[in-house]
Design a protein around this motif. Sequence first.
Motif, PDB file in Angstrom:
ATOM      1  N   LEU A 169      32.334  40.412  -9.197  1.00  5.00           N
ATOM      2  CA  LEU A 169      32.516  38.977  -8.942  1.00  5.00           C
ATOM      3  C   LEU A 169      31.901  38.590  -7.598  1.00  5.00           C
ATOM      4  O   LEU A 169      31.218  37.562  -7.485  1.00  5.00           O
ATOM      5  CB  LEU A 169      34.018  38.651  -8.951  1.00  5.00           C
ATOM      6  CG  LEU A 169      34.403  37.183  -9.071  1.00  5.00           C
ATOM      7  CD1 LEU A 169      33.936  36.600 -10.394  1.00  5.00           C
ATOM      8  CD2 LEU A 169      35.903  37.006  -8.939  1.00  5.00           C
ATOM      9  N   ALA A 170      32.133  39.421  -6.586  1.00  2.00           N
ATOM     10  CA  ALA A 170      31.563  39.143  -5.252  1.00  2.00           C
ATOM     11  C   ALA A 170      30.036  39.160  -5.331  1.00  2.00           C
ATOM     12  O   ALA A 170      29.377  38.272  -4.769  1.00  2.00           O
ATOM     13  CB  ALA A 170      32.063  40.177  -4.244  1.00  2.00           C
ATOM     14  N   ALA A 171      29.482  40.145  -6.055  1.00  2.00           N
ATOM     15  CA  ALA A 171      28.021  40.241  -6.179  1.00  2.00           C
ATOM     16  C   ALA A 171      27.472  39.025  -6.931  1.00  2.00           C
ATOM     17  O   ALA A 171      26.441  38.460  -6.543  1.00  2.00           O
ATOM     18  CB  ALA A 171      27.647  41.531  -6.910  1.00  2.00           C
ATOM     19  N   ALA A 172      28.191  38.602  -7.979  1.00  2.00           N
ATOM     20  CA  ALA A 172      27.745  37.442  -8.764  1.00  2.00           C
ATOM     21  C   ALA A 172      27.761  36.177  -7.914  1.00  2.00           C
ATOM     22  O   ALA A 172      26.831  35.372  -7.958  1.00  2.00           O
ATOM     23  CB  ALA A 172      28.650  37.269  -9.978  1.00  2.00           C
ATOM     24  N   CYS A 173      28.818  36.017  -7.121  1.00  2.00           N
ATOM     25  CA  CYS A 173      28.927  34.835  -6.245  1.00  2.00           C
ATOM     26  C   CYS A 173      27.782  34.840  -5.227  1.00  2.00           C
ATOM     27  O   CYS A 173      27.168  33.802  -4.964  1.00  2.00           O
ATOM     28  CB  CYS A 173      30.263  34.829  -5.516  1.00  2.00           C
ATOM     29  SG  CYS A 173      31.653  34.470  -6.577  1.00  2.00           S
ATOM     30  N   ALA A 174      27.529  36.019  -4.643  1.00  2.00           N
ATOM     31  CA  ALA A 174      26.464  36.120  -3.638  1.00  2.00           C
ATOM     32  C   ALA A 174      25.119  35.766  -4.272  1.00  2.00           C
ATOM     33  O   ALA A 174      24.350  34.980  -3.708  1.00  2.00           O
ATOM     34  CB  ALA A 174      26.434  37.531  -3.056  1.00  2.00           C
ATOM     35  N   ALA A 175      24.866  36.304  -5.483  1.00  2.00           N
ATOM     36  CA  ALA A 175      23.595  36.009  -6.171  1.00  2.00           C
ATOM     37  C   ALA A 175      23.481  34.506  -6.437  1.00  2.00           C
ATOM     38  O   ALA A 175      22.432  33.904  -6.192  1.00  2.00           O
ATOM     39  CB  ALA A 175      23.521  36.795  -7.474  1.00  2.00           C
ATOM     40  N   GLY A 176      24.584  33.925  -6.909  1.00  2.00           N
ATOM     41  CA  GLY A 176      24.585  32.492  -7.211  1.00  2.00           C
ATOM     42  C   GLY A 176      24.342  31.628  -5.988  1.00  2.00           C
ATOM     43  O   GLY A 176      23.792  30.532  -6.089  1.00  2.00           O
ATOM     44  N   SER A 177      24.748  32.129  -4.813  1.00  2.00           N
ATOM     45  CA  SER A 177      24.551  31.335  -3.601  1.00  2.00           C
ATOM     46  C   SER A 177      23.114  31.449  -3.078  1.00  2.00           C
ATOM     47  O   SER A 177      22.616  30.547  -2.433  1.00  2.00           O
ATOM     48  CB  SER A 177      25.540  31.761  -2.512  1.00  2.00           C
ATOM     49  OG  SER A 177      25.168  33.002  -1.974  1.00  2.00           O
ATOM     50  N   PHE A 178      22.449  32.571  -3.364  1.00  2.00           N
ATOM     51  CA  PHE A 178      21.075  32.753  -2.866  1.00  2.00           C
ATOM     52  C   PHE A 178      20.052  32.044  -3.756  1.00  2.00           C
ATOM     53  O   PHE A 178      19.010  31.619  -3.269  1.00  2.00           O
ATOM     54  CB  PHE A 178      20.727  34.242  -2.761  1.00  2.00           C
ATOM     55  CG  PHE A 178      21.258  34.877  -1.512  1.00  2.00           C
ATOM     56  CD1 PHE A 178      20.814  34.461  -0.271  1.00  2.00           C
ATOM     57  CD2 PHE A 178      22.213  35.874  -1.565  1.00  2.00           C
ATOM     58  CE1 PHE A 178      21.307  35.031   0.898  1.00  2.00           C
ATOM     59  CE2 PHE A 178      22.727  36.456  -0.410  1.00  2.00           C
ATOM     60  CZ  PHE A 178      22.264  36.028   0.829  1.00  2.00           C
ATOM     61  N   ILE A 179      20.356  31.984  -5.058  1.00  2.00           N
ATOM     62  CA  ILE A 179      19.408  31.347  -5.974  1.00  2.00           C
ATOM     63  C   ILE A 179      19.781  29.871  -6.115  1.00  2.00           C
ATOM     64  O   ILE A 179      20.909  29.546  -6.465  1.00  2.00           O
ATOM     65  CB  ILE A 179      19.431  32.054  -7.350  1.00  2.00           C
ATOM     66  CG1 ILE A 179      18.968  33.506  -7.173  1.00  2.00           C
ATOM     67  CG2 ILE A 179      18.568  31.329  -8.363  1.00  2.00           C
ATOM     68  CD1 ILE A 179      19.292  34.408  -8.320  1.00  2.00           C
ATOM     69  N   THR A 180      18.821  29.009  -5.811  1.00  2.00           N
ATOM     70  CA  THR A 180      19.082  27.574  -5.924  1.00  2.00           C
ATOM     71  C   THR A 180      19.516  27.264  -7.358  1.00  2.00           C
ATOM     72  O   THR A 180      18.866  27.674  -8.310  1.00  2.00           O
ATOM     73  CB  THR A 180      17.810  26.781  -5.562  1.00  2.00           C
ATOM     74  OG1 THR A 180      17.335  27.272  -4.310  1.00  2.00           O
ATOM     75  CG2 THR A 180      18.082  25.297  -5.458  1.00  2.00           C
ATOM     76  N   GLN A 181      20.633  26.577  -7.470  1.00  2.00           N
ATOM     77  CA  GLN A 181      21.219  26.339  -8.788  1.00  2.00           C
ATOM     78  C   GLN A 181      20.665  25.079  -9.457  1.00  2.00           C
ATOM     79  O   GLN A 181      20.246  24.136  -8.781  1.00  2.00           O
ATOM     80  CB  GLN A 181      22.736  26.231  -8.667  1.00  2.00           C
ATOM     81  CG  GLN A 181      23.401  27.502  -8.161  1.00  2.00           C
ATOM     82  CD  GLN A 181      23.365  28.620  -9.180  1.00  2.00           C
ATOM     83  OE1 GLN A 181      24.050  28.608 -10.181  1.00  2.00           O
ATOM     84  NE2 GLN A 181      22.524  29.619  -8.920  1.00  2.00           N
ATOM     85  N   GLY A 182      20.680  25.125 -10.795  1.00  2.00           N
ATOM     86  CA  GLY A 182      20.385  23.937 -11.586  1.00  2.00           C
ATOM     87  C   GLY A 182      18.926  23.531 -11.652  1.00  2.00           C
ATOM     88  O   GLY A 182      18.625  22.361 -11.903  1.00  2.00           O
ATOM     89  N   GLN A 183      18.001  24.478 -11.404  1.00  2.00           N
ATOM     90  CA  GLN A 183      16.576  24.130 -11.465  1.00  2.00           C
ATOM     91  C   GLN A 183      15.946  24.599 -12.785  1.00  2.00           C
ATOM     92  O   GLN A 183      16.569  25.341 -13.547  1.00  2.00           O
ATOM     93  CB  GLN A 183      15.838  24.754 -10.274  1.00  2.00           C
ATOM     94  CG  GLN A 183      16.342  24.296  -8.913  1.00  2.00           C
ATOM     95  CD  GLN A 183      16.122  22.811  -8.657  1.00  2.00           C
ATOM     96  OE1 GLN A 183      15.211  22.192  -9.200  1.00  2.00           O
ATOM     97  NE2 GLN A 183      16.992  22.228  -7.843  1.00  2.00           N
ATOM     98  N   THR A 184      14.718  24.174 -13.005  1.00  2.28           N
ATOM     99  CA  THR A 184      14.033  24.524 -14.256  1.00  2.28           C
ATOM    100  C   THR A 184      13.220  25.811 -14.084  1.00  2.28           C
ATOM    101  O   THR A 184      13.015  26.271 -12.961  1.00  2.28           O
ATOM    102  CB  THR A 184      13.055  23.401 -14.655  1.00  2.28           C
ATOM    103  OG1 THR A 184      12.131  23.244 -13.564  1.00  2.28           O
ATOM    104  CG2 THR A 184      13.775  22.104 -14.921  1.00  2.28           C
TER     105      THR A 184
END
Lengths: 437, 271
Positions: free
Chosen positions: A24-39
Amino acid sequence: MDALKKIFKFLSSMTFAIILLVVLAAACAAGSFITQGQTYEWYAEAYSESAAAWIMALRLNDAFHSVWFVVIALFLCGNLLLCNVIRLKSLIQKSRQAGEPKKEPEQTADAMAHQISDPVQVFERLRMPKPKSLEQDGKQILFSVKNRAGIWGAWVCHLGILLLILGFGLGQMTKAEYTVYGVPGQTLLIGETGLFLQIDDFQVNLREDDTVEQYTADITVFRAPQGSTAEPDSEHAVISVNHPGRMFGMTFYQNATGWAARVTVEKSGSPIQSEIVCAGEYLPVVDLNDLVIVFNAFYPDYVSVPGSMPMSASSKLNNPGYLYSVYYKGNIIGMNVLLEGEQVTIDDYTVTFTEPQNYTLIQIKKDSFTWLAFMGGITTMIGLFFAFYLQLQAVCAVRDEDETWTVYGFCNKGGKLYEDLFSRAVQNTEKEAGRKE
Amino acid sequence: MLQVENTLFTIVMLLYFAAMILFFVYIAIKKDPVAKIAIGLQLAGLVLHTAALICRGIGAGRLPFTNQYEFATSFAWGLCLVSLIFLLKFKFPVLGAFSAPLIFLIIGYAAMQSKDVHSLMPALQSNWLGFHVSTAIIAYGAFGVSFVLSIIFLLRDKAKEGSFWDLHIPSREKLDLISYRSVALGLLFLTFTIITGAIWAERAWGSYWSWDPKETWSLVTWIIYMVYLHLRIRRGWQGKAAAIFAVAGFICVMFTYIGVNTFLPGIHSYK
């Protein structure tokens, strides 16, 4: 059957909990580094084609709402639930037993001391409640226990996390969210609620240094009257940042602001269209839809610096400047800044910008499970407090045959630090006794 | 008032620096009175640091928690406070020798930030600011102490029996327990920080959780320390593995504090 048991055991185990937490921590970290909601195109441009393919395949573009993220959260909920259910019986038992002296304290004590003449002093020095006097196997016993609630700390904390995830998840699934924006005097429909929001007033309060002190909107929400003579059912509120209003079971937030202006289109000198348009919006000309006026940006105190982008010297309306662009059949045919009183002419059409004013953006939300998430948060905190600061302590003094006492101390998670505390209490008691003698 | 704060801040930096040097001297010459002077200097620094923060608050007309400088100096204050409490409670001056450089580093970072006082934007004008940030300061301070204790724990193995390090550093078991206590303090306050932040976000932004990078990294930090707590009670993983997780936890704390503002700007990035 054995395999099922093994799976069940693993799913409810601490090892699985640790694995889930790390994932979960790794997933959260990945989600924060990759800009969300783009194409895909955006990621291909920002990173590379292959990275973009991986991001889209793993749904890392919407990590926090992806199926795998929800699955991790569900496994965590399952693990917490199983852990709590399995431990409940033993905790009840432990809680009951904690109130009674142990049968063989010498085997389970964290610390002990022999030949104590005044055991009550030791109880006092360890800040234990007044000891109860009992008799067990013909021996006199003094017993005191404190912080029994501490046994429940981890259990309560797990329960809190469960409630929190449940409240958050249910809220995400059932919440309704709308956004409306406009200028004073406008009435706007709130999504499919059948409610209307009327902006009675909107003020941007500026400080002397030109910074914004507060945005305040005066709003009325009403339901359209059922008959022509019936009064609309309405509620009124003044909302500002940090001070939302509650009407018709929904919460209204003063969320953002920007500039708007009246765009007037004339054809051969006669007005054919006059509408309030917010900066960033466009206006198709009413009798020639292929002609579109875009209100790109507004500069309240416009200054023109050759060779640089348009800018505003302050946020005061000293010299309004409207950056516009004109499109015909999807192609840009003009772009410039118009000042107050100026107009742009496109064949028979003339366009003017007037009445600059702030518009307000109001967010409207209904989340029926926010309370559950907050309950979960508070329960988690109580659980942590119980676990960390209400550590079960018990002291038991047994009268020996030589009329002296043996004192036993127990402290959950106390270890060597409790041993030290206990030794100090015993030493100080003995010193005091020595002085008295 | 801001001029007074500026002067006090400089004195505090000097006191923390002097305390750090004296802690090093204590380690070098192994004389207990030197440690006492170092503790005294750090205590004096903490008192003046408190006065500086009060002056800043009066001068700015609000709580001094809203920009990088203010949070950095408050963080150094929190770290110094928690470090001194643990040092005095567990009679463990060597802790000072390890925490003093960290305090000096953080206050040095504060000194490099702009000290200008800006008016608060509407979203920051809330009573929740005080609860949210002050609890974060204590949480970060406690995590800083647990980081230092974990480093000492990992180094302790190299101490020879009967040496200064062996005699002046608590046993592995005690160090582990002291570290656990500082993590417990930090985690409790971090939970409070996240909850008060969520309540505030609900009122200011209309959403108590938006997966903003700061929120997300606070959650990552919280999870890392939760793993630490579970590892401590899991047979075979106590001690070294837990200490490594406490170090990783503090790296997350620092990333949440500095890294997120630098690399992952979001709605929390108040410059």
